[in-house]
Design an enzyme around this catalytic site. Structure first.
Site, PDB file in Angstrom:
ATOM      1  N   ASN A   1     -10.105   0.059  -0.548  1.00 39.22           N
ATOM      2  CA  ASN A   1      -8.640   0.125  -0.462  1.00 39.22           C
ATOM      3  C   ASN A   1      -8.057  -0.480  -1.737  1.00 39.22           C
ATOM      4  O   ASN A   1      -8.139  -1.687  -1.949  1.00 39.22           O
ATOM      5  CB  ASN A   1      -8.187  -0.648   0.773  1.00 39.22           C
TER       6      ASN A   1
ATOM      7  N   CYS B   1       0.821  -1.228   0.000  1.00 39.94           N
ATOM      8  CA  CYS B   1       0.000   0.000   0.000  1.00 39.94           C
ATOM      9  C   CYS B   1       0.847   1.267   0.000  1.00 39.94           C
ATOM     10  O   CYS B   1       0.366   2.337  -0.364  1.00 39.94           O
ATOM     11  CB  CYS B   1      -0.944  -0.004   1.188  1.00 39.94           C
TER      12      CYS B   1
ATOM     13  N   HIS C   1      -3.330   7.567   1.646  1.00 42.03           N
ATOM     14  CA  HIS C   1      -3.725   6.228   1.203  1.00 42.03           C
ATOM     15  C   HIS C   1      -5.132   5.986   1.738  1.00 42.03           C
ATOM     16  O   HIS C   1      -5.430   6.298   2.897  1.00 42.03           O
ATOM     17  CB  HIS C   1      -2.744   5.192   1.757  1.00 42.03           C
TER      18      HIS C   1
HETATM   19  O1  UT7 Z   1      -3.940  -0.642   3.331  1.00 45.11           O
HETATM   20  C1  UT7 Z   1      -3.079  -1.397   4.087  1.00 45.11           C
HETATM   21  C2  UT7 Z   1      -3.221  -1.098   5.505  1.00 45.11           C
HETATM   22  N1  UT7 Z   1      -4.437  -1.637   6.021  1.00 45.11           N
HETATM   23  C3  UT7 Z   1      -5.162  -0.917   6.803  1.00 45.11           C
HETATM   24  O2  UT7 Z   1      -4.871   0.244   7.015  1.00 45.11           O
HETATM   25  C4  UT7 Z   1      -6.326  -1.563   7.498  1.00 45.11           C
HETATM   26  C5  UT7 Z   1      -6.297  -1.186   8.926  1.00 45.11           C
HETATM   27  N2  UT7 Z   1      -7.358  -1.741   9.706  1.00 45.11           N
HETATM   28  C6  UT7 Z   1      -8.666  -1.408   9.569  1.00 45.11           C
HETATM   29  O3  UT7 Z   1      -9.025  -0.661   8.689  1.00 45.11           O
HETATM   30  C7  UT7 Z   1      -9.630  -1.930  10.603  1.00 45.11           C
HETATM   31  O4  UT7 Z   1      -8.907  -2.573  11.622  1.00 45.11           O
HETATM   32  C8  UT7 Z   1     -10.680  -2.893  10.015  1.00 45.11           C
HETATM   33  C9  UT7 Z   1     -11.703  -2.141   9.163  1.00 45.11           C
HETATM   34  C10 UT7 Z   1      -9.993  -3.972   9.219  1.00 45.11           C
HETATM   35  C11 UT7 Z   1     -11.466  -3.557  11.158  1.00 45.11           C
HETATM   36  O5  UT7 Z   1     -12.020  -2.597  12.021  1.00 45.11           O
HETATM   37  P1  UT7 Z   1     -11.813  -2.728  13.609  1.00 45.11           P
HETATM   38  O6  UT7 Z   1     -12.588  -1.639  14.224  1.00 45.11           O
HETATM   39  O7  UT7 Z   1     -10.324  -2.733  13.859  1.00 45.11           O
HETATM   40  O8  UT7 Z   1     -12.471  -4.101  13.953  1.00 45.11           O
HETATM   41  P2  UT7 Z   1     -11.807  -5.441  14.550  1.00 45.11           P
HETATM   42  O9  UT7 Z   1     -10.873  -6.055  13.575  1.00 45.11           O
HETATM   43  O10 UT7 Z   1     -11.286  -5.155  15.916  1.00 45.11           O
HETATM   44  O11 UT7 Z   1     -13.088  -6.363  14.655  1.00 45.11           O
HETATM   45  C12 UT7 Z   1     -14.213  -6.006  15.452  1.00 45.11           C
HETATM   46  C13 UT7 Z   1     -15.285  -7.067  15.281  1.00 45.11           C
HETATM   47  C14 UT7 Z   1     -14.763  -8.496  15.413  1.00 45.11           C
HETATM   48  O12 UT7 Z   1     -15.737  -9.244  16.107  1.00 45.11           O
HETATM   49  P3  UT7 Z   1     -15.515  -9.611  17.671  1.00 45.11           P
HETATM   50  O13 UT7 Z   1     -14.230 -10.378  17.715  1.00 45.11           O
HETATM   51  O14 UT7 Z   1     -15.439  -8.276  18.356  1.00 45.11           O
HETATM   52  O15 UT7 Z   1     -16.728 -10.388  17.981  1.00 45.11           O
HETATM   53  C15 UT7 Z   1     -14.719  -8.995  13.984  1.00 45.11           C
HETATM   54  O16 UT7 Z   1     -14.892 -10.387  13.877  1.00 45.11           O
HETATM   55  O17 UT7 Z   1     -15.865  -6.980  13.969  1.00 45.11           O
HETATM   56  C16 UT7 Z   1     -15.906  -8.289  13.386  1.00 45.11           C
HETATM   57  N3  UT7 Z   1     -15.821  -8.156  11.918  1.00 45.11           N
HETATM   58  C17 UT7 Z   1     -16.907  -7.974  11.138  1.00 45.11           C
HETATM   59  N4  UT7 Z   1     -18.217  -7.885  11.426  1.00 45.11           N
HETATM   60  C18 UT7 Z   1     -19.061  -7.685  10.391  1.00 45.11           C
HETATM   61  C19 UT7 Z   1     -14.712  -8.173  11.146  1.00 45.11           C
HETATM   62  N5  UT7 Z   1     -15.068  -8.006   9.849  1.00 45.11           N
HETATM   63  C20 UT7 Z   1     -16.406  -7.874   9.825  1.00 45.11           C
HETATM   64  C21 UT7 Z   1     -17.348  -7.691   8.790  1.00 45.11           C
HETATM   65  N6  UT7 Z   1     -18.655  -7.588   9.124  1.00 45.11           N
HETATM   66  N7  UT7 Z   1     -16.991  -7.563   7.486  1.00 45.11           N
END
Ligand code: UT7
Length: 323
Positions: free
Chosen positions: A280, A114, A250
């Site tokens: 992304n 990225c 980005h």
């Molecule tokens: O471009 C390269 C660099 N990449 C990035 O910059 C990405 C950086 N990270 C992010 O953008 C965020 O961390 C995400 C959008 C990927 C995730 O958001 P988050 O607020 O960090 O959520 P999380 O990973 O802590 O997950 C929270 C909950 C989890 O459930 P539990 O364990 O709390 O029950 C996940 O299983 O959300 C759940 N979850 C979803 N729920 C519904 C993960 N993906 C989904 C989904 N739909 N698609």
């Protein structure tokens, strides 16, 4: 007098197929609300069957050349940032070279995931500053839909396909911060974090693999590293956050984009945001945002822009340029 790499053309290309968040609700335990709230993404484009990264890149390159009024024969080099090249080799850049009818000069790919576009811009600027090239096409192009695990809701809803390109041309500036062109760059990587975001396959393991990401861990690093690299580039240029007209980040997550702007003490009225429409697109997201920002009438000649990106590696960096 200083030789500067000045943007004289910009263009982009997005595949025809637009996929709204709601499409994922049929196959995954997810909702449009979750995706919007956690990432800011509303839709993304996916390449058609048989449509490759170099196809997207060549279309973006043609648009940038048309914008600059420059013929492909006059281009000295292509630097193409991608992690999803058509083939293991030759480079996607050489495929673009052939596709646009450029029969001299040189072309190569840059792989910094990225952060690829800021790495490519930095390299292209150095080629121009050192006199090795006068006109360089810098392209970011990706087909991340090809490396998605469609059963992994935590990744497959986040990424999209697309390409953007800039034409950089050598111009002589006064050596001041008023010069047009690239004024400073900052590149970083830290391989200790290689397991936070990777593809679990590759040539040496004889598989294609799928993208794997510990999203919340990457998130934890993002805002601080992005704000710091932006400030480092600005400092190298002899500028401060107050001089910035546009942050062109980005486009991975609206919360990262907002958090970085806040940490830099800048309002969202100074940020180009396209994540809602493209998702992304990895190395393509910054040139796409530059092109769309110009089309919308936001970015104007003379504007001071800072671009910043972070991704797999971890690799991150920034570029300060006057449009
Ligand atoms: O471009 C390269 C660099 N990449 C990035 O910059 C990405 C950086 N990270 C992010 O953008 C965020 O961390 C995400 C959008 C990927 C995730 O958001 P988050 O607020 O960090 O959520 P999380 O990973 O802590 O997950 C929270 C909950 C989890 O459930 P539990 O364990 O709390 O029950 C996940 O299983 O959300 C759940 N979850 C979803 N729920 C519904 C993960 N993906 C989904 C989904 N739909 N698609």
């Amino acid at each position: 007098m200083t030789r500067r790499a000045v943007v004289t053309g910009v263009g982009h290309y997005l595949p025809e197929r637009v996929v709204p968040n709601s499409e994922f609700e049929a196959t995954l335990d997810t909702t449009d609300e979750w995706i919007r709230a956690r990432s800011g993404i509303e839709r993304r484009h996916f390449a058609a069957e048989g449509e490759t990264t170099s196809d997207l890149a060549a279309n973006a390159a043609r648009a940038a050349l048309a914008d600059a009024g420059v013929s492909a024969e006059d281009v000295d080099a292509i630097v193409l940032a991608t992690s999803t090249a058509d083939l293991t080799f030759p480079s996607a850049a050489t495929m673009v070279q052939a596709a646009i009818g450029m029969t001299r000069g040189f072309a190569f790919d840059v792989q910094a995931v990225c952060a690829g576009f800021v790495y490519a811009l930095s390299n292209a600027s150095a080629l121009i500053a050192s006199g090795q090239a006068d006109k360089v096409l810098v392209i970011g192009a990706e087909t991340f839909s090809r490396i998605m695990d469609w059963t992994d809701r935590s990744t497959c809803v986040l990424f999209g396909d697309g390409a953007g390109a800039l034409l950089l041309e050598a111009q002589t500036g006064e050596g001041t911060t008023d010069d047009r062109g690239i004024l400073a760059t900052d590149l970083n990587s830290d391989g200790r974090y290689k397991d936070l975001l990777y593809v679990d396959g590759g040539v040496s393991t004889q598989s294609t693999g799928y993208l794997r990401m510990q999203g919340n861990q990457v998130f934890r690093h993002a805002i601080e590293k992005l704000a710091r690299t932006a400030e480092t580039s600005l400092e190298r240029a002899g500028l401060t956050n107050d001089d910035v007209d546009w942050i062109v980040p980005h486009q991975a997550n609206i919360r990262i984009i907002q958090g970085t702007a806040k940490k830099m003490g800048l309002g969202m009225d100074k940020v180009i945001v396209t994540v809602q429409d493209h998702g992304n697109t990895s190395a393509a997201s910054i040139p796409l945002a530059l092109s769309v920002g110009k089309q919308r009438g936001q970015i104007k000649p003379g504007d001071l822009i800072v671009t910043e990106a972070i991704g797999g590696g971890l690799a991150w960096g920034s570029v300060v340029l006057r449009w």
